[in-house]
Enzyme design. Structure first.
Site, PDB file in Angstrom:
ATOM      1  CG  ASP A 101       0.382  -0.200   2.515  1.00  0.00           C
ATOM      2  OD1 ASP A 101       0.955  -0.139   1.982  1.00  0.00           O
ATOM      3  OD2 ASP A 101      -0.340  -0.814   3.316  1.00  0.00           O
ATOM      4  CG  ASN A 119      -9.011  -1.066  12.399  1.00  0.00           C
ATOM      5  OD1 ASN A 119      -8.060  -1.049  11.712  1.00  0.00           O
ATOM      6  ND2 ASN A 119      -9.469   0.073  11.730  1.00  0.00           N
ATOM      7  CG  HIS A 124      -6.287  -1.783   9.039  1.00  0.00           C
ATOM      8  ND1 HIS A 124      -5.827  -0.548  10.008  1.00  0.00           N
ATOM      9  CD2 HIS A 124      -4.597  -1.574   8.532  1.00  0.00           C
ATOM     10  CE1 HIS A 124      -4.567  -0.384  10.383  1.00  0.00           C
ATOM     11  NE2 HIS A 124      -3.660  -1.042   9.540  1.00  0.00           N
ATOM     12  CD  GLU A 138      -8.840   1.720   8.121  1.00  0.00           C
ATOM     13  OE1 GLU A 138      -9.091   0.646   9.381  1.00  0.00           O
ATOM     14  OE2 GLU A 138      -8.391   2.708   8.516  1.00  0.00           O
TER      15      GLU A 138
HETATM   16  C1  GLP Z   1      -0.583   0.620   8.075  1.00  0.00           C
HETATM   17  C2  GLP Z   1      -0.175  -0.157   6.666  1.00  0.00           C
HETATM   18  C3  GLP Z   1      -0.217  -2.355   7.143  1.00  0.00           C
HETATM   19  C4  GLP Z   1       0.127  -2.966   8.733  1.00  0.00           C
HETATM   20  C5  GLP Z   1      -0.007  -1.414   9.672  1.00  0.00           C
HETATM   21  C6  GLP Z   1       0.409  -1.597  11.394  1.00  0.00           C
HETATM   22  O1  GLP Z   1      -1.767   0.834   8.467  1.00  0.00           O
HETATM   23  N1  GLP Z   1      -0.550  -0.271   5.951  1.00  0.00           N
HETATM   24  O2  GLP Z   1       0.663  -2.878   6.979  1.00  0.00           O
HETATM   25  O3  GLP Z   1       0.638  -3.262   8.939  1.00  0.00           O
HETATM   26  O4  GLP Z   1      -0.398  -0.249   9.562  1.00  0.00           O
HETATM   27  O5  GLP Z   1       1.143  -1.192  11.693  1.00  0.00           O
HETATM   28  P1  GLP Z   1       2.103  -1.787  12.488  1.00  0.00           P
HETATM   29  O6  GLP Z   1       3.320  -2.803  12.095  1.00  0.00           O
HETATM   30  O7  GLP Z   1       3.242  -0.526  12.814  1.00  0.00           O
HETATM   31  O8  GLP Z   1       1.753  -1.984  13.895  1.00  0.00           O
END
Ligand code: GLP
Length: 255
Positions: A71, A140, A142, A147
């Site tokens: 993304d 959440n 995702h 989302e």
């Molecule tokens: C972002 C990214 C996701 C990632 C998520 C969790 O939203 N788009 O790919 O998995 O954050 O991030 P973290 O690993 O910092 O908790």
């Protein structure tokens, strides 16, 4: 004789638990390297950082691997170091000496973002599909930037972040107001199309989302449900993220 019910999820999903985030990273990096990916799907965020460090240290990825992002934010300047492409170049491609043209992301500077999303989907297909997809997970539930409420059939598309996700990601920006609202993300069906998926989760903040995933809680509000029936899904986390329920799991040995 006692009859033990067969659980589809237990058949397919491997759940590995490490004592701490270093054990998780070592196990994740070893699994990724052992699959010798030609196309590696790369997530950003904190969850995979130590795994990337481990991959760099071990130099265990094939030299010609293509790195494909999950993304990207829309609206950050092309030179902004918080662009996810820049993060992957810094954490993985540069330290491993991979050429810039082996790092792929949706073209978020395009005038027509829907077309850019379609082109990215096509690129993944032209590369032969993702061999190994590394994933983190949002609080959440995702994955990528899909989302809660995103269609399980979705392909790469333009998306909008929920407030909770913007709040979580505000730590990388000067303030919440600076966190983009708009993104381009691989869709849930795109992600589920990877041959092998390795999802990394550490910390208590991920426990609710991980419980929903490993216990197959059926709800359109759990985006990660798109992974339930994946034939090669490994979930690797620590006790804080994966504790609490009694699904089958393998404890990683501490090294
Ligand atoms: C972002 C990214 C996701 C990632 C998520 C969790 O939203 N788009 O790919 O998995 O954050 O991030 P973290 O690993 O910092 O908790």
């Amino acid at each position: 004789m006692r009859c033990v019910p067969r659980c589809a999820w237990a058949d397919r999903m491997r759940v590995l638990v490490g004592v701490d985030e270093n054990a998780v990273a070592r196990a994740a990096a070893a699994l990724i390297a052992e699959r010798r990916p030609r196309v590696l799907g790369v997530a950003t965020g904190s969850s995979p950082v130590l795994t990337y460090r481990q991959l760099v240290r071990a130099r265990s990825l094939p030299g010609d691997v293509q790195l494909c992002l999950l993304d990207e934010y829309v609206g950050l300047a092309p030179t902004d170091s918080r662009r996810y492409r820049a993060v992957i170049v810094e954490q993985l491609a540069d330290p491993l000496g991979f050429p810039d043209n082996h790092v792929h992301a949706p073209d978020v500077d395009a005038d027509d973002l829907d077309l850019a999303a379609e082109r990215y989907e096509q690129l993944l297909c032209d590369l032969g599909g993702v061999d190994v997809q590394i994933l983190g997970i949002g609080r959440n539930g995702h994955i990528g930037f899909n989302e809660p409420g995103t269609s399980i059939e979705s392909r790469t598309h333009v998306g909008f972040l929920h407030d909770a996700t913007r709040v979580d990601n505000a730590r990388f920006f000067a303030s919440l107001d600076h966190v983009p609202h708009k993104v381009v993300t691989q869709g849930l069906a795109t992600i589920a199309g990877a041959r092998s998926i390795i999802l990394i989760a550490t910390g208590a903040a991920k426990n609710e989302a991980m419980t929903a995933l490993v216990t197959r809680r059926q709800s359109p509000l759990v985006p990660a449900r798109s992974l339930f029936d994946h034939p090669d899904l490994t979930v690797i986390g620590d006790h804080a993220a994966l504790g609490g329920t009694n699904y089958p799991r393998t404890l990683l040995e501490s090294v």
